[in-house]
Design an enzyme around this catalytic site. Sequence first.
Site, PDB file in Angstrom:
ATOM      1  N   CYS A 144       0.842  -1.207   0.000  1.00 23.45           N
ATOM      2  CA  CYS A 144       0.000   0.000   0.000  1.00 23.45           C
ATOM      3  C   CYS A 144       0.872   1.249   0.000  1.00 23.45           C
ATOM      4  O   CYS A 144       0.624   2.194  -0.757  1.00 23.45           O
ATOM      5  CB  CYS A 144      -0.922  -0.022   1.210  1.00 23.45           C
ATOM      6  SG  CYS A 144      -2.042   1.395   1.301  1.00 23.45           S
ATOM      7  N   CYS A 158      -6.039  -3.194   7.417  1.00 22.31           N
ATOM      8  CA  CYS A 158      -7.256  -2.383   7.388  1.00 22.31           C
ATOM      9  C   CYS A 158      -8.460  -3.092   6.778  1.00 22.31           C
ATOM     10  O   CYS A 158      -9.585  -2.880   7.203  1.00 22.31           O
ATOM     11  CB  CYS A 158      -6.996  -1.066   6.665  1.00 22.31           C
ATOM     12  SG  CYS A 158      -6.577  -1.219   4.909  1.00 22.31           S
TER      13      CYS A 158
END
Length: 382
Positions: free
Chosen positions: A121, A218
């Site tokens: 990410c 997440c």
Amino acid sequence: MALDWTPGRLNSLGFAKPPSETRVVVAMSGGVDSSVVAAQLAEEGYDVVGVTLQLYDHGAALAKKGACCAGRDIHDARRVAEDMGFPHYVLDYENVFKDAVIDEFADSYLGGATPVPCIRCNERVKFKDLLETAKDLDADCMATGHYIQRKMGEHGAELHSAADANRDQSYFLFSTTPAQLEYLRFPLGHLASKAETRALAAKYGLSVADKPDSQDICFVPNGDYASVIEKLRPGAGEPGDIVDMDGNVLGQHSGVIHYTIGQRRGLGVGGLAAPLYVVKLDVDKKHVIVGPKEALATRTIPVREINWLGDAPFDSRDEWQVGIKVRSTRPPASAIIRPLSATEAEVELLTPEEGVSPGQACVFYDENSSRIFGGGWIWRGY
């Protein structure tokens, strides 16, 4: 209160101009760390622009309540911007995040690897697309709430571990390139503890001052990787055999995706004299291979996709003596890196490590300082 600035001197972000003439894009996740960075820079008089990425549909089944960049976090980031008086934008990066991070995460697990999606990410979304967006906004730099330090060295910007070893995020940022490092700023890296960050949040009156830290990936609810993968790749949990290192069948499993290298609990194999650990995953045969703890010990690790942050070219030497981390929670261990090319190497650990798995990162550290020399990805070559 804006900081005084003297002509000819560098401001706190390293630019020879007043903070008011220095635009900085702050990547705001909605948590306390990035909120403090934005608030502090705004108070110092910088031209702050807050940006939050919506990385997935926060109403979807795979997103967990309170996860990074879910709906609540976007609201929290926006409120901080309103309270501190700087503009804030939300950018829809759902498709980018799915293509660059989530899909690889699922496919890696299906392949028997143990991926680290937070690194991808940072590498493929935050420090790539978002960084380019910051440049499009004519920002002089981009700041984040990561606990890591950027220091200027003889050859340019260097990456260094955070002052607080308990908060250091260098393992997740090893793939930051030299060009990205020139543009990035990490204002929290010098702080001695998270308590200092929360004290700053309270000082600025931020609504997120007491917000809990996010603990899991997440988009993975409650750390249940297998359920997410089964949603993304229906039929992924195909059953198979649990076998010992000689190929003898000891039991059955409900899918290789439920296991990781080094796992001991939940194997479903009982009645044996000594405890067994997962030592290998054979996806093609659908085998979970188990063995004694000593079978986990690894001395040689193949690494590829290397991002090198040293001053001399990576392949300019036959070997490098460094410290390495194969997991974020472990201290660096002494090792020798032998380059095979500019982006591939064989790493020899001076003391064998247990539980090394394909898909994990291998991060390189200077043994004599806090500097990070980059790192690469462990692959199925051993």
